[in-house]
Write an enzyme that holds these catalytic residues in place. Structure first.
Site, PDB file in Angstrom:
ATOM      1  N   CYS A 197      -9.854  -7.193   0.854  1.00 15.31           N
ATOM      2  CA  CYS A 197      -8.407  -7.053   1.024  1.00 15.31           C
ATOM      3  C   CYS A 197      -7.849  -6.015   0.062  1.00 15.31           C
ATOM      4  O   CYS A 197      -6.736  -5.526   0.247  1.00 15.31           O
ATOM      5  CB  CYS A 197      -7.712  -8.388   0.851  1.00 15.31           C
ATOM      6  SG  CYS A 197      -8.136  -9.249  -0.670  1.00 15.31           S
ATOM      7  N   GLU A 240      -2.035 -14.688  -0.061  1.00 13.84           N
ATOM      8  CA  GLU A 240      -2.676 -13.435  -0.462  1.00 13.84           C
ATOM      9  C   GLU A 240      -3.206 -12.869   0.834  1.00 13.84           C
ATOM     10  O   GLU A 240      -4.350 -13.053   1.211  1.00 13.84           O
ATOM     11  CB  GLU A 240      -3.792 -13.711  -1.484  1.00 13.84           C
ATOM     12  CG  GLU A 240      -4.281 -12.460  -2.208  1.00 13.84           C
ATOM     13  CD  GLU A 240      -5.480 -11.827  -1.546  1.00 13.84           C
ATOM     14  OE1 GLU A 240      -5.266 -10.837  -0.779  1.00 13.84           O
ATOM     15  OE2 GLU A 240      -6.594 -12.278  -1.779  1.00 13.84           O
TER      16      GLU A 240
END
Length: 555
Positions: A336, A301
């Site tokens: 993120c 990720e």
């Protein structure tokens, strides 16, 4: 903290959640009371009274031969002493990783009692985290470690608590649910199972030091793996205290190791311990390095240059502007999933969208911690990026662009105003500018561009050329427009509708990128099974051959 200060930080929603009696009891007691299992005091840790952290290996809390200090992100004081584990001290961690067989600590055919045990532990953890003093403890520790707004910190704690609650009881066991299919003859049946990998690792960044490692490490355990956990050293103290809570709630101490070290030192464990799967959350550069060094045995990720498209239908302007401010600048842009670029239909521009988000951004300050230290970008680095983006023809500074003043944030961190730069869509798409315009700045920064009905395909071209497919938002209730965009993009976590956002993923839905076979996920049963287990097919064939069977000719 004074009682008055604490009251200001305990809004009505908290009192409703815990009940007025529980909150009155908490507020009338020592608000800085430490949970029995805690070893770090976030209310007292300082340069004069630094806290101390430890490695966890083979079920024991241990020190390293040498230590070093972590500085307070708000004032630079050396407020935490951590082990500086060397390569020469790694053998116990390597042995721990090697000690777990490929078949794991448990699987559907061995040690199945552990599924029940872990479900019971989840129930106890959720109950413990539901206590006002424990929620307050973790919220305070998070704020001391990362310097984000109280509600951002508390939201992380609540998400983790709810996640543990959702996997209480039989829901760990349900992750191992198998399926069967009748065979071609009596006695033949094929069954599909989820099996663990064995010794694995969880490597996570600074920005969510409780949620990501807690959920991923426990997810690894749910499926039968034995994880080694390493988090950015600036914030790993948060998860260390979470591990102590897990032990308090019954998790066997030898089920996971916690390593304080630099990245290269940790890499030695992964390679010599034959790490069978690594979950990495962080930068794309490190993700690609791990892919090579670990022979592709990774789930990622990684970076996210996340886009938002404001469709042709202008609805709920104030709400959409507020959500955009939260997406771009909440936690000082250090998610993120943060909104990196907004493609604004000209109808939104005409109705004053930019002016509204400018006013919202100007409300943010260090005083209330709606702005905070920027961990991975210094002011000099931010200024240089702004300068480069402004060199794109037609670009202009919309707001921000200056360093914050009157603070004690150390120079190794950034401290910057919320910033937006307008870049013309036509210029952004040019090969010489596209990479620069779509470079992720992990801080309070976004690109704004504009399109009209004739240039929708150019917006989709811009999205297609992006490398990171994490979150996205399509702010529109126009079903044809939304369907067109959804059908032309692949972002793993995409929000659609007038209330679409890019940040704030709760524990109840999948969060993760897509478009890459290495893509990881978090939160949901689907994510847990994808990341932390592999499919195993077992074909039972127990029917007897029968008296009339004879050996056939060779073929």
């Amino acid at each position: 903290m004074s009682l008055g200060g604490l009251v200001r930080r305990t809004p009505a929603v908290l009192r409703r959640k815990f009940g007025s009696t529980a909150w009155l009891r908490f507020l009338s007691s020592d608000s800085k009371a430490m949970p029995a299992w805690a070893t770090v005091n976030p209310y007292a840790m300082s340069g004069q009274q630094p806290a101390k952290s430890y490695n966890l290996v083979a079920g024991e809390w241990t020190e390293a031969k040498t230590t070093r200090s972590i500085i307070d992100p708000l004032n630079g004081e050396k407020y935490l002493e951590i082990p500086e584990t060397s390569v020469e001290e790694l053998q116990p961690f390597i042995d721990g990783m090697l000690s777990c067989p490929r078949s794991g600590l448990h699987n559907p055919m061995r040690n199945v009692e552990r599924y029940v045990m872990l479900g019971d532990i989840c129930a106890r953890v959720a109950e413990e985290m539901g206590k006002p003093e424990v929620e307050h403890y973790f919220t305070q520790l998070l704020q001391r470690s990362v310097g984000k707004h109280w509600e951002q910190c508390r939201g992380e704690v609540v998400t983790v608590r709810k996640w543990f609650h959702s996997f209480s009881g039989d829901n760990v066991r349900n992750l191992a649910r198998s399926f069967g299919l009748p065979g071609d003859r009596l006695g033949q049946e094929t069954r599909g199972y989820r099996f663990p990998f064995g010794g694995v690792s969880v490597i996570t960044p600074f920005n969510f030091p409780l949620e990501i490692p807690a959920i991923q490490a426990l997810s690894a355990l749910f499926m039968g793996n034995r994880p080694l956990v390493k988090i950015d050293e600036k914030v790993q103290v948060v998860f260390e205290q979470m591990v102590r809570l897990l032990h308090h709630c019954g998790l066997p101490k030898a089920d996971m190791d916690l390593l304080w070290s630099t990245g290269p030192v940790c890499m030695e464990v992964l390679k010599k311990g034959n790490c069978r799967m690594t979950l990495f959350t962080g930068s794309q550069a490190v993700a690609n390095l791990l892919t090579v060094e670990l022979n592709g045995k990774v789930k990622l990720e990684d970076a996210g240059f996340d886009w938002k498209i404001l469709g042709p239908d202008v609805l709920d302007m104030d709400y959409v502007a507020w959500q955009s401010d939260q997406d771009a600048y909440g936690y000082t842009g250090q998610k993120c999933s943060a909104q990196s670029i907004v493609f604004m239909h000209q109808n939104w521009s005409k109705d004053g969208f930019v002016e509204k988000i400018k006013k919202l951004a100007e409300r943010r300050s260090l005083e209330d911690m709606t702005l905070g230290p920027i961990f991975t970008w210094t002011n000099e680095k931010i200024q240089e990026h702004i300068k480069q983006v402004l060199s794109i023809p037609g670009s202009s500074l919309v707001f921000g662009g200056k360093e914050l003043e009157g603070h004690s944030i150390p120079d190794c961190y950034g401290a910057f105003e919320p910033t937006a730069i307008y870049v013309p869509l036509e210029e952004m798409l040019k090969p010489e500018y596209y990479e620069l315009a779509t470079k992720e700045l992990f801080g309070p920064f976004q690109i704004i561009t504009e399109y009209d009905d004739s240039s929708v395909d150019k917006v989709l071209e811009a999205c297609e050329r992006m490398e990171n497919m994490l979150t996205a938002a399509i702010v529109s209730n126009d079903s044809e427009f939304v369907t067109k965009v959804l059908g032309s993009t692949v972002n793993g976590t995409t929000y659609a509708g007038v209330k679409a956002r890019t940040t704030g993923a709760p524990q109840n839905h999948w969060f993760g990128p897509s478009g890459d076979p290495r893509s990881a996920g978090i939160h949901t049963p689907e994510a847990i099974k994808l990341v932390w287990s592999g499919h195993r097919e077992i074909i039972y064939d127990t029917g007897r051959a029968g008296d009339d069977w004879s050996t056939p000719s060779a073929s």
